[in-house]
Design an enzyme around this catalytic site. Structure first.
Site, PDB file in Angstrom:
ATOM      1  N   LYS A 110       2.269   6.604   0.431  1.00 34.73           N
ATOM      2  CA  LYS A 110       2.638   8.010   0.593  1.00 34.73           C
ATOM      3  C   LYS A 110       2.193   8.808  -0.625  1.00 34.73           C
ATOM      4  O   LYS A 110       1.660   9.915  -0.504  1.00 34.73           O
ATOM      5  CB  LYS A 110       4.141   8.151   0.822  1.00 34.73           C
ATOM      6  CG  LYS A 110       4.493   7.774   2.255  1.00 34.73           C
ATOM      7  CD  LYS A 110       5.956   7.888   2.572  1.00 34.73           C
ATOM      8  CE  LYS A 110       6.189   7.374   3.996  1.00 34.73           C
ATOM      9  NZ  LYS A 110       7.460   6.718   4.180  1.00 34.73           N
ATOM     10  N   LYS A 189      -4.210   1.427  12.362  1.00 34.28           N
ATOM     11  CA  LYS A 189      -2.825   1.267  12.794  1.00 34.28           C
ATOM     12  C   LYS A 189      -2.346   2.551  13.473  1.00 34.28           C
ATOM     13  O   LYS A 189      -2.595   3.646  12.959  1.00 34.28           O
ATOM     14  CB  LYS A 189      -1.948   0.979  11.557  1.00 34.28           C
ATOM     15  CG  LYS A 189      -0.480   0.887  11.877  1.00 34.28           C
ATOM     16  CD  LYS A 189       0.418   1.098  10.656  1.00 34.28           C
ATOM     17  CE  LYS A 189       1.780   1.497  11.173  1.00 34.28           C
ATOM     18  NZ  LYS A 189       2.675   2.224  10.380  1.00 34.28           N
ATOM     19  N   LYS A 192       2.061   8.117  13.261  1.00 38.26           N
ATOM     20  CA  LYS A 192       2.059   9.577  13.420  1.00 38.26           C
ATOM     21  C   LYS A 192       1.335  10.233  12.249  1.00 38.26           C
ATOM     22  O   LYS A 192       0.757  11.295  12.406  1.00 38.26           O
ATOM     23  CB  LYS A 192       3.461  10.150  13.617  1.00 38.26           C
ATOM     24  CG  LYS A 192       4.465   9.767  12.593  1.00 38.26           C
ATOM     25  CD  LYS A 192       5.840  10.294  12.985  1.00 38.26           C
ATOM     26  CE  LYS A 192       6.927   9.724  12.112  1.00 38.26           C
ATOM     27  NZ  LYS A 192       7.304   8.343  12.455  1.00 38.26           N
TER      28      LYS A 192
HETATM   29  P1  ADP Z   1       4.803   5.856  11.792  1.00 38.09           P
HETATM   30  O1  ADP Z   1       3.818   4.922  11.119  1.00 38.09           O
HETATM   31  O2  ADP Z   1       4.254   6.456  13.026  1.00 38.09           O
HETATM   32  O3  ADP Z   1       5.354   6.884  10.832  1.00 38.09           O
HETATM   33  P2  ADP Z   1       7.343   4.586  11.446  1.00 38.09           P
HETATM   34  O4  ADP Z   1       6.950   4.221  10.043  1.00 38.09           O
HETATM   35  O5  ADP Z   1       8.356   5.654  11.638  1.00 38.09           O
HETATM   36  O6  ADP Z   1       6.028   4.938  12.248  1.00 38.09           O
HETATM   37  O7  ADP Z   1       7.804   3.250  12.172  1.00 38.09           O
HETATM   38  C1  ADP Z   1       8.985   3.060  12.924  1.00 38.09           C
HETATM   39  C2  ADP Z   1       9.050   1.602  13.374  1.00 38.09           C
HETATM   40  O8  ADP Z   1       7.966   1.322  14.261  1.00 38.09           O
HETATM   41  C3  ADP Z   1       8.931   0.586  12.229  1.00 38.09           C
HETATM   42  O9  ADP Z   1       9.740  -0.542  12.506  1.00 38.09           O
HETATM   43  C4  ADP Z   1       7.495   0.203  12.248  1.00 38.09           C
HETATM   44  O10 ADP Z   1       7.261  -1.074  11.707  1.00 38.09           O
HETATM   45  C5  ADP Z   1       7.166   0.267  13.733  1.00 38.09           C
HETATM   46  N1  ADP Z   1       5.760   0.648  13.908  1.00 38.09           N
HETATM   47  C6  ADP Z   1       5.206   1.862  13.629  1.00 38.09           C
HETATM   48  N2  ADP Z   1       3.897   1.879  13.917  1.00 38.09           N
HETATM   49  C7  ADP Z   1       3.603   0.635  14.374  1.00 38.09           C
HETATM   50  C8  ADP Z   1       2.398   0.013  14.848  1.00 38.09           C
HETATM   51  N3  ADP Z   1       1.260   0.687  14.906  1.00 38.09           N
HETATM   52  N4  ADP Z   1       2.464  -1.268  15.245  1.00 38.09           N
HETATM   53  C9  ADP Z   1       3.626  -1.954  15.205  1.00 38.09           C
HETATM   54  N5  ADP Z   1       4.800  -1.433  14.781  1.00 38.09           N
HETATM   55  C10 ADP Z   1       4.789  -0.152  14.364  1.00 38.09           C
END
Ligand code: ADP
Ligand code: TRP
Length: 320
Positions: A110, A189, A192
């Site tokens: 970040k 990956k 968002k």
């Molecule tokens: P983002 O990367 O979209 O901000 P978050 O960090 O809020 O997503 O992730 C919320 C949950 O979803 C976490 O447990 C995270 O490990 C899982 N997660 C997010 N993106 C993925 C992905 N591309 N593949 C597998 N798990 C994911």
């Protein structure tokens, strides 16, 4: 077995969240006593508008209930309805080495992306450790990007127990290899922050637009294709049966299959899986009071555990 997981209310639920964390957590509901919560304290690190935070919080509640969270089995709550976690965070802060937090990838990423760091962002893994430890969790289902944070929770629990006596159970992350990193529209990956997501509860039209945007190479319809190198296939396989996967893979290898057709088949699978959930979610959204009642009941159950653990931690360190 106690299972705990949380998700931040900071955006729309996407396929990566659903397959990586939500579905595995919901499946584990059947195997033990589950605690699932909406991490709104955590979301303060990225959401700075009160109306947005409230809206996203309700959205996450609807998402989970529509996807099959059973509020009779599972304690489902808002993190901020269990304020004991913030007190435990402070206690744990005092067994948290700075270096441990400085090494956290999520924090480093970040900062590297230009988000100016404040104390909340830096201390985020300590709050997450408190979430996990306060209900004495055994298993924490998360996507791979959260594994390091669960390891921080383990480290802090071990350190605390060593220094002050046995208070916390040592949790284990549970990561499903097949969906540990769900790829996004561009093959990175799905996240968002990369704008490469397929949202679960968007309209049929938007889902179609997202799927049509999946990046492919410039092979023509006639060309033979390698399914292992294709972003469309990578997503298809996550939703398809073994038979469907083999059938599509075979047509990739044979030639004569265009990417447009593969995308169309992916959209069909997506719709078959999520259209019924979309309807269920719309129904739940018509009755926000019932959702609120579920969250309050969940908070009571989680709080009963939290109060017990916090008392033991307070005694162990000499606050009581
Ligand atoms: P983002 O990367 O979209 O901000 P978050 O960090 O809020 O997503 O992730 C919320 C949950 O979803 C976490 O447990 C995270 O490990 C899982 N997660 C997010 N993106 C993925 C992905 N591309 N593949 C597998 N798990 C994911
Ligand atoms: N940090 C997690 C995320 O961004 C959300 C979270 C907060 C969490 N506390 C937790 C996940 C405890 C599992 C356990 O996705």
């Amino acid at each position: 077995m106690r299972i705990l997981s949380g998700i931040q209310p900071s955006g729309k639920l996407h396929l990566g969240n659903y397959l990586g964390m939500m579905k595995p957590a919901l499946e584990l509901q059947q195997q033990g006593e589950a605690f699932i919560f909406i991490a709104n304290y955590h979301a303060l690190t990225s959401v700075s508008n009160a109306a947005h935070l409230r809206r996203h919080t309700l959205d996450v509640a609807l998402d989970f209930l529509a996807c099959g969270l059973d509020p009779e089995r599972t304690a489902f709550y808002r993190q901020s309805d269990v304020p004991e976690v913030t007190e435990l965070t402070w206690i744990l802060s005092n067994v948290t080495p700075m270096g441990l937090l400085e090494r956290c990838h999520s924090y480093k990423d970040k900062v590297a992306r230009g988000i100016s760091a404040n104390h909340g962002l830096f201390a985020y893994p300590v709050l997450m450790a408190a979430d996990i430890l306060i209900v004495q969790s055994d298993v924490v289902p998360v996507g791979r990007d959260q594994k390091q944070h669960v390891e921080v929770a383990r480290d802090l629990a071990l350190k605390f127990n060593h220094q002050f006596g046995e208070v916390f159970k040592i949790p284990e992350p549970s990561i499903r290899d097949d969906v540990a990193v769900v790829p996004g529209l561009d093959g990175r990956k799905m996240s968002k922050s990369y704008g490469n997501t397929i949202e679960i509860f968007e309209s049929h039209k938007q889902a179609k637009q997202s799927i049509m945007r999946i990046v492919t190479d410039s092979k023509t319809v006639e060309d033979k294709k390698n399914p292992e190198e294709c972003n469309v296939f990578a997503l298809y396989r996550l939703l398809a049966t073994a038979e469907q996967q083999e059938d599509l893979a075979e047509r990739y290898r044979r030639g004569g299959l265009g990417y447009g057709q593969a995308k169309k088949e992916l959209l069909e699978l997506f719709e078959a899986r999520f259209a019924p959930l979309r309807e269920k979610r719309e129904e739940l959204a018509r009755n926000p009071d019932a959702v609120e009642a579920v969250l309050r009941r969940g908070a009571e159950r989680a709080r009963a555990e939290a109060v017990k653990t916090l008392k033991r931690a307070r005694e162990a360190v000499g606050l009581e």
